[in-house]
Design a protein around this motif. Structure first.
Motif, PDB file in Angstrom:
ATOM      1  N   GLU A 208       0.762  -1.227  -0.122  1.00  0.00           N
ATOM      2  CA  GLU A 208      -0.101  -0.040   0.115  1.00  0.00           C
ATOM      3  C   GLU A 208       0.751   1.156  -0.151  1.00  0.00           C
ATOM      4  OE1 GLU A 208      -3.483   0.000   2.877  1.00  0.00           O
ATOM      5  OE2 GLU A 208      -2.765  -1.986   3.368  1.00  0.00           O
ATOM      6  N   ALA A 209       2.016   1.243   0.813  1.00  0.00           N
ATOM      7  CA  ALA A 209       2.810   2.410   0.930  1.00  0.00           C
ATOM      8  C   ALA A 209       3.252   2.767  -0.443  1.00  0.00           C
ATOM      9  CB  ALA A 209       3.906   2.224   1.835  1.00  0.00           C
ATOM     10  N   GLU A 210       3.691   1.569  -1.194  1.00  0.00           N
ATOM     11  CA  GLU A 210       4.413   1.861  -2.515  1.00  0.00           C
ATOM     12  C   GLU A 210       3.797   2.338  -3.468  1.00  0.00           C
ATOM     13  OE1 GLU A 210       6.036  -0.974  -6.118  1.00  0.00           O
ATOM     14  OE2 GLU A 210       6.023  -1.594  -3.989  1.00  0.00           O
TER      15      GLU A 210
ATOM     16  N   GLY B 126       6.070  19.400 -13.080  1.00  0.00           N
ATOM     17  CA  GLY B 126       7.254  19.956 -13.361  1.00  0.00           C
ATOM     18  C   GLY B 126       8.143  20.140 -12.175  1.00  0.00           C
ATOM     19  N   GLU B 127       7.908  19.486 -11.401  1.00  0.00           N
ATOM     20  CA  GLU B 127       8.922  19.352 -10.092  1.00  0.00           C
ATOM     21  C   GLU B 127       9.633  18.094 -10.081  1.00  0.00           C
ATOM     22  OE1 GLU B 127       7.220  20.994  -6.369  1.00  0.00           O
ATOM     23  OE2 GLU B 127       5.421  21.285  -7.486  1.00  0.00           O
ATOM     24  N   GLY B 128       9.794  17.546 -11.136  1.00  0.00           N
ATOM     25  CA  GLY B 128      10.354  16.122 -10.946  1.00  0.00           C
ATOM     26  C   GLY B 128      11.877  16.282 -10.577  1.00  0.00           C
ATOM     27  N   GLU B 129      12.634  17.571 -10.608  1.00  0.00           N
ATOM     28  CA  GLU B 129      14.016  17.510 -10.236  1.00  0.00           C
ATOM     29  C   GLU B 129      14.198  18.252  -8.910  1.00  0.00           C
ATOM     30  OE1 GLU B 129      16.302  19.312 -13.259  1.00  0.00           O
ATOM     31  OE2 GLU B 129      15.930  18.129 -14.724  1.00  0.00           O
ATOM     32  N   SER B 130      12.861  18.553  -8.164  1.00  0.00           N
ATOM     33  CA  SER B 130      13.034  19.230  -7.072  1.00  0.00           C
ATOM     34  C   SER B 130      13.495  18.370  -5.836  1.00  0.00           C
ATOM     35  CB  SER B 130      11.504  19.662  -6.577  1.00  0.00           C
ATOM     36  OG  SER B 130      10.615  18.523  -6.372  1.00  0.00           O
ATOM     37  N   ILE B 131      13.800  19.008  -4.730  1.00  0.00           N
ATOM     38  CA  ILE B 131      14.248  18.149  -3.602  1.00  0.00           C
ATOM     39  C   ILE B 131      13.431  17.217  -2.910  1.00  0.00           C
ATOM     40  CG2 ILE B 131      14.000  20.002  -1.980  1.00  0.00           C
ATOM     41  CD1 ILE B 131      17.244  17.362  -2.215  1.00  0.00           C
ATOM     42  N   ILE B 132      11.951  17.735  -3.193  1.00  0.00           N
ATOM     43  CA  ILE B 132      11.019  16.917  -2.670  1.00  0.00           C
ATOM     44  C   ILE B 132      10.953  15.692  -3.420  1.00  0.00           C
ATOM     45  CG2 ILE B 132       8.384  17.109  -2.050  1.00  0.00           C
ATOM     46  CD1 ILE B 132       8.575  20.024  -2.331  1.00  0.00           C
ATOM     47  N   CYS B 133      10.785  15.904  -4.635  1.00  0.00           N
ATOM     48  CA  CYS B 133      10.640  14.397  -5.632  1.00  0.00           C
ATOM     49  C   CYS B 133      11.904  13.640  -5.356  1.00  0.00           C
ATOM     50  CB  CYS B 133      10.774  15.004  -6.987  1.00  0.00           C
ATOM     51  SG  CYS B 133      10.158  13.584  -7.927  1.00  0.00           S
ATOM     52  N   ILE B 134      13.009  14.185  -5.368  1.00  0.00           N
ATOM     53  CA  ILE B 134      14.312  13.309  -4.879  1.00  0.00           C
ATOM     54  C   ILE B 134      14.285  12.549  -3.689  1.00  0.00           C
ATOM     55  CG2 ILE B 134      16.830  13.424  -4.546  1.00  0.00           C
ATOM     56  CD1 ILE B 134      16.965  15.550  -6.859  1.00  0.00           C
ATOM     57  N   ARG B 135      13.798  13.456  -2.599  1.00  0.00           N
ATOM     58  CA  ARG B 135      13.600  12.594  -1.322  1.00  0.00           C
ATOM     59  C   ARG B 135      12.487  11.473  -1.470  1.00  0.00           C
ATOM     60  NH1 ARG B 135      11.525  16.911   1.545  1.00  0.00           N
ATOM     61  NH2 ARG B 135      13.752  17.890   1.905  1.00  0.00           N
ATOM     62  N   ARG B 136      11.606  11.635  -2.083  1.00  0.00           N
ATOM     63  CA  ARG B 136      10.469  10.550  -2.179  1.00  0.00           C
ATOM     64  C   ARG B 136      11.018   9.604  -3.156  1.00  0.00           C
ATOM     65  NH1 ARG B 136       4.825  14.254  -3.209  1.00  0.00           N
ATOM     66  NH2 ARG B 136       5.207  15.613  -1.412  1.00  0.00           N
ATOM     67  N   LEU B 137      11.764   9.907  -4.106  1.00  0.00           N
ATOM     68  CA  LEU B 137      12.605   8.736  -4.852  1.00  0.00           C
ATOM     69  C   LEU B 137      13.433   7.854  -3.970  1.00  0.00           C
ATOM     70  CD1 LEU B 137      13.028  10.564  -8.294  1.00  0.00           C
ATOM     71  CD2 LEU B 137      11.501   8.516  -7.974  1.00  0.00           C
ATOM     72  N   ARG B 138      14.065   8.642  -3.272  1.00  0.00           N
ATOM     73  CA  ARG B 138      14.931   7.750  -2.209  1.00  0.00           C
ATOM     74  C   ARG B 138      14.482   6.979  -1.388  1.00  0.00           C
ATOM     75  NH1 ARG B 138      17.132  12.317  -0.004  1.00  0.00           N
ATOM     76  NH2 ARG B 138      18.539  12.625  -1.759  1.00  0.00           N
ATOM     77  N   TYR B 139      13.249   7.272  -0.775  1.00  0.00           N
ATOM     78  CA  TYR B 139      12.256   6.657   0.133  1.00  0.00           C
ATOM     79  C   TYR B 139      11.762   5.416  -0.434  1.00  0.00           C
ATOM     80  CZ  TYR B 139       9.740   5.648   4.356  1.00  0.00           C
ATOM     81  OH  TYR B 139       9.218   4.861   5.393  1.00  0.00           O
ATOM     82  N   LEU B 140      11.459   5.632  -1.824  1.00  0.00           N
ATOM     83  CA  LEU B 140      10.731   4.414  -2.656  1.00  0.00           C
ATOM     84  C   LEU B 140      12.161   3.572  -2.813  1.00  0.00           C
ATOM     85  CD1 LEU B 140       8.670   3.088  -4.010  1.00  0.00           C
ATOM     86  CD2 LEU B 140       9.247   4.369  -6.166  1.00  0.00           C
TER      87      LEU B 140
ATOM     88  N   GLN C 280      14.505   3.101  -0.780  1.00  0.00           N
ATOM     89  CA  GLN C 280      14.714   2.090   0.431  1.00  0.00           C
ATOM     90  C   GLN C 280      13.792   1.094   0.611  1.00  0.00           C
ATOM     91  OE1 GLN C 280      15.050   4.952   3.540  1.00  0.00           O
ATOM     92  NE2 GLN C 280      16.127   6.553   2.099  1.00  0.00           N
ATOM     93  N   ILE C 281      12.522   1.472   0.170  1.00  0.00           N
ATOM     94  CA  ILE C 281      11.528   0.294   0.263  1.00  0.00           C
ATOM     95  C   ILE C 281      11.823  -0.970  -0.462  1.00  0.00           C
ATOM     96  CG2 ILE C 281       9.277  -0.349  -0.244  1.00  0.00           C
ATOM     97  CD1 ILE C 281       8.137   2.496   0.490  1.00  0.00           C
ATOM     98  N   TYR C 282      12.448  -0.682  -1.679  1.00  0.00           N
ATOM     99  CA  TYR C 282      12.811  -1.758  -2.576  1.00  0.00           C
ATOM    100  C   TYR C 282      14.140  -2.365  -1.944  1.00  0.00           C
ATOM    101  CZ  TYR C 282       9.826   0.267  -6.125  1.00  0.00           C
ATOM    102  OH  TYR C 282       8.694   0.545  -7.208  1.00  0.00           O
ATOM    103  N   MET C 283      14.968  -1.778  -1.336  1.00  0.00           N
ATOM    104  CA  MET C 283      16.296  -2.434  -0.856  1.00  0.00           C
ATOM    105  C   MET C 283      15.664  -3.132   0.451  1.00  0.00           C
ATOM    106  SD  MET C 283      18.936  -2.077  -2.434  1.00  0.00           S
ATOM    107  CE  MET C 283      20.173  -2.420  -1.182  1.00  0.00           C
ATOM    108  N   LYS C 284      14.723  -2.815   1.261  1.00  0.00           N
ATOM    109  CA  LYS C 284      14.374  -3.610   2.191  1.00  0.00           C
ATOM    110  C   LYS C 284      13.732  -4.729   1.919  1.00  0.00           C
ATOM    111  CE  LYS C 284      10.979  -2.969   6.162  1.00  0.00           C
ATOM    112  NZ  LYS C 284      10.083  -2.176   6.820  1.00  0.00           N
ATOM    113  N   SER C 285      12.948  -4.774   0.936  1.00  0.00           N
ATOM    114  CA  SER C 285      12.455  -6.052   0.336  1.00  0.00           C
ATOM    115  C   SER C 285      13.409  -6.989  -0.797  1.00  0.00           C
ATOM    116  CB  SER C 285      11.003  -5.855  -0.330  1.00  0.00           C
ATOM    117  OG  SER C 285      11.038  -5.077  -1.612  1.00  0.00           O
TER     118      SER C 285
END
Length: 529
Positions: free
Chosen positions: A265-267, A281-295, A297-302
């Motif tokens: 569900e989180a994914e 248009g915010e694909g290069e924002s730090i917000i988007c990068i932070r969310r990609l990074r967390y995603l 981490q979810i993949y690495m955890k599994s």
């Protein structure tokens, strides 16, 4: 760009419609942000007839923390960011946002003046904010308590000004970790906003998001889930599913679900929130990068290494385009990719990328910077992993292990220097924001120290195995490294905020178990609470 200007720009972006229309002039006020360190800013702005509650985001300063197989970037600067007075920093459309405010008196020229309670409320709020920024928490608390009192007397017990003042005081208590005092203030703010604007109003949704953050920071996941869900429902209805503010709540709801063990569900939530940013248009924002990074981490955890690698390559590509290679943020993204490659057993590409990161860092940072210590640890760990795959000892393998040992010794030295420096600084400061930054830096440095000593022990044991040394002649250097690893915990953990770090506990217990195995159970202590 200054933090005040960032906040002002955010204020310009988000406006909310008035409850009613009238001809009175605009009066503005600003409040403290409601935020989680390193996560986001939330601020309230009030003007005649319009009360806005908006959650924004801060870009983190790059700081490497070893966390399992991943290098995470966390925000060193944990103190909140404040929005400057909206009357001077924001541009509003006074023709569309006008209304009467209790306690404000209209005079002949059409302007608005405030009564004595309103004036005091503003003074207490502004001065309290000033003290808060300076880390003078006790002085700020007195002023915010006075601001709550003046808001009640000047505007009435159930006015949105009171909600604003309650949120300010709640945020201060959150920083002081006086959670029992903060929670009822957050709840009162939501109650007032629901009464003033209705339970489905966007301001209620933003306040519910704030309370979700408050509970998430304490890892009260059920409560966080309730309020994030409430906020998401309101924002989706009022703003629309694809609105950036809706996607922000979606992301945080995804984080809660992940921490609850509901990765599937989180994914979905996190992926949708990323898609919305990219489409906006915010694909290069730090917000988007932070969310990609967390995603990632979810993949690495599994153990979905290939998917994690793909996400991290996207992050690195975005960082290179926006900041160039010689940026600490880009280097951190490259190092994270290298660690994923290392976990995937792609040791050659991982080492090449880590070498490039190290060279780039040395050109930017002092050679005893903690980020360089972490980089050296990663390089040495790769060599140890490679040596475990060798069938026999050879000259080239010996040279690599010798070099890795030198890197680990440098990493240990750097981490100890940083820890000793931070411990001395702690004695002479009572600044809450400085203490918060110091705690995070100490956690990072201690994790690096523990992992470096543990990796050094692994290196010595790998060397012994390749040389065919008998078990009864167990390498004394490996024993020494593990003893130092166990001792370092007692030496540098002097407060609960450091001791409670899950990764520090994990590293300590790992060293303790290995030391017990090698030294016949000599070490029996557990980490202090």
């Amino acid at each position: 760009m200054s933090l005040r200007l960032v906040a002002a720009n955010l204020l310009k972006k988000f406006r909310f419609p008035p409850r009613n229309a009238s001809s009175t002039s605009v009066v503005t006020s600003n409040t403290l942000p409601i935020s989680l360190p390193g996560k986001s800013i939330t601020f309230h702005w009030h003007r005649t007839g319009a009360h806005g509650w908006k959650t924004g985001s801060r870009g983190p300063f790059p700081w490497m923390v070893i966390y399992g197989h991943l290098a995470l970037i966390i925000g060193i600067n944990a103190n909140p960011v404040f929005a400057k007075d909206a009357s001077t920093e924001a541009v509003f459309d006074s023709d569309t946002e006008k209304d009467d405010i209790t306690g404000l008196q209209k005079i002949e020229d059409g302007s608005v003046v405030s009564n004595i309670h309103t004036s005091k409320w503003r003074v207490f709020t502004d001065k309290g904010r000033e003290f808060f920024l300076q880390g003078k928490i006790d002085e700020a608390e007195k002023l915010f308590l006075s601001a709550v009192q003046e808001a009640r007397e000047g505007f009435g017990q159930r006015d949105p000004h009171v909600a604003s003042a309650c949120n300010n005081l709640a945020e201060l208590y959150r920083v002081k970790k006086a959670f029992d005092k903060a929670e009822p203030l957050y709840l009162e703010a939501i109650s007032i906003l629901e009464e003033s604007f209705g339970p489905e109003d966007i301001r209620v949704g933003a306040a519910a998001h704030n309370l979700g953050q408050f509970f998430l920071g304490q890892r009260k996941l059920e409560e966080a889930h309730v309020y994030y869900s409430m906020a998401f429902k309101i924002k989706r209805r009022v703003l629309g599913y694809n609105h950036p503010d809706c996607s922000d709540t979606m992301y945080h709801l995804g984080v809660v679900l992940c921490l609850q063990g509901k990765e599937g569900e989180a994914e979905a939530f996190i992926q949708d929130s990323i898609r919305m940013l990219e489409e906006g248009g915010e694909g290069e924002s730090i917000i988007c990068i932070r969310r990609l990074r967390y995603l990632s981490q979810i993949y690495m955890k599994s153990n979905r290494h290939a998917e994690a690698e793909m996400i991290q390559r996207r992050i690195l590509h975005k960082m290179e385009l926006s900041k160039g290679w010689n940026s600490l943020e880009t280097i951190a993204a490259a190092e994270s990719l290298a660690l994923i490659l290392q976990a995937s057993n792609n040791l050659r590409d991982s080492q090449e990328l880590l070498e490039r990161c190290l060279n780039a860092r040395k050109a930017i940072l002092p050679h005893d910077h903690i980020q360089i210590g972490a980089n050296l640890l990663h390089l040495a760990r790769g060599v140890v992993l490679k040596s475990s795959q060798l069938q026999k000892w050879d000259v080239s393998g010996q040279a690599e292990l010798d070099r890795a040992k030198h890197q680990l010794n440098d990493s240990i030295r750097i981490a100890r220097q940083v820890l000793n420096k931070l411990l001395k600084q702690k004695v002479y400061t009572k600044d809450y924001s400085s203490l918060g930054r110091s705690t995070k830096e100490r956690q990072a440095a201690l994790i690096i120290l523990l992992q470096s000593l543990s990796t050094l022990a692994s290196l010595e044991l790998a060397k012994q195995e390749l040389l065919g040394t008998q078990e009864e002649h167990m390498n004394l250097e490996a024993r020494k490294a593990l003893v130092q690893c166990v001792s370092a915990y007692s030496e540098y953990v002097s407060e609960r905020s450091v001791a409670d770090s899950p990764e520090i506990k994990k590293q300590y217990l790992s060293c303790l178990k290995r030391a017990q195995d090698l030294l016949g159970g000599k070490f029996t202590e557990e980490p202090t609470s």
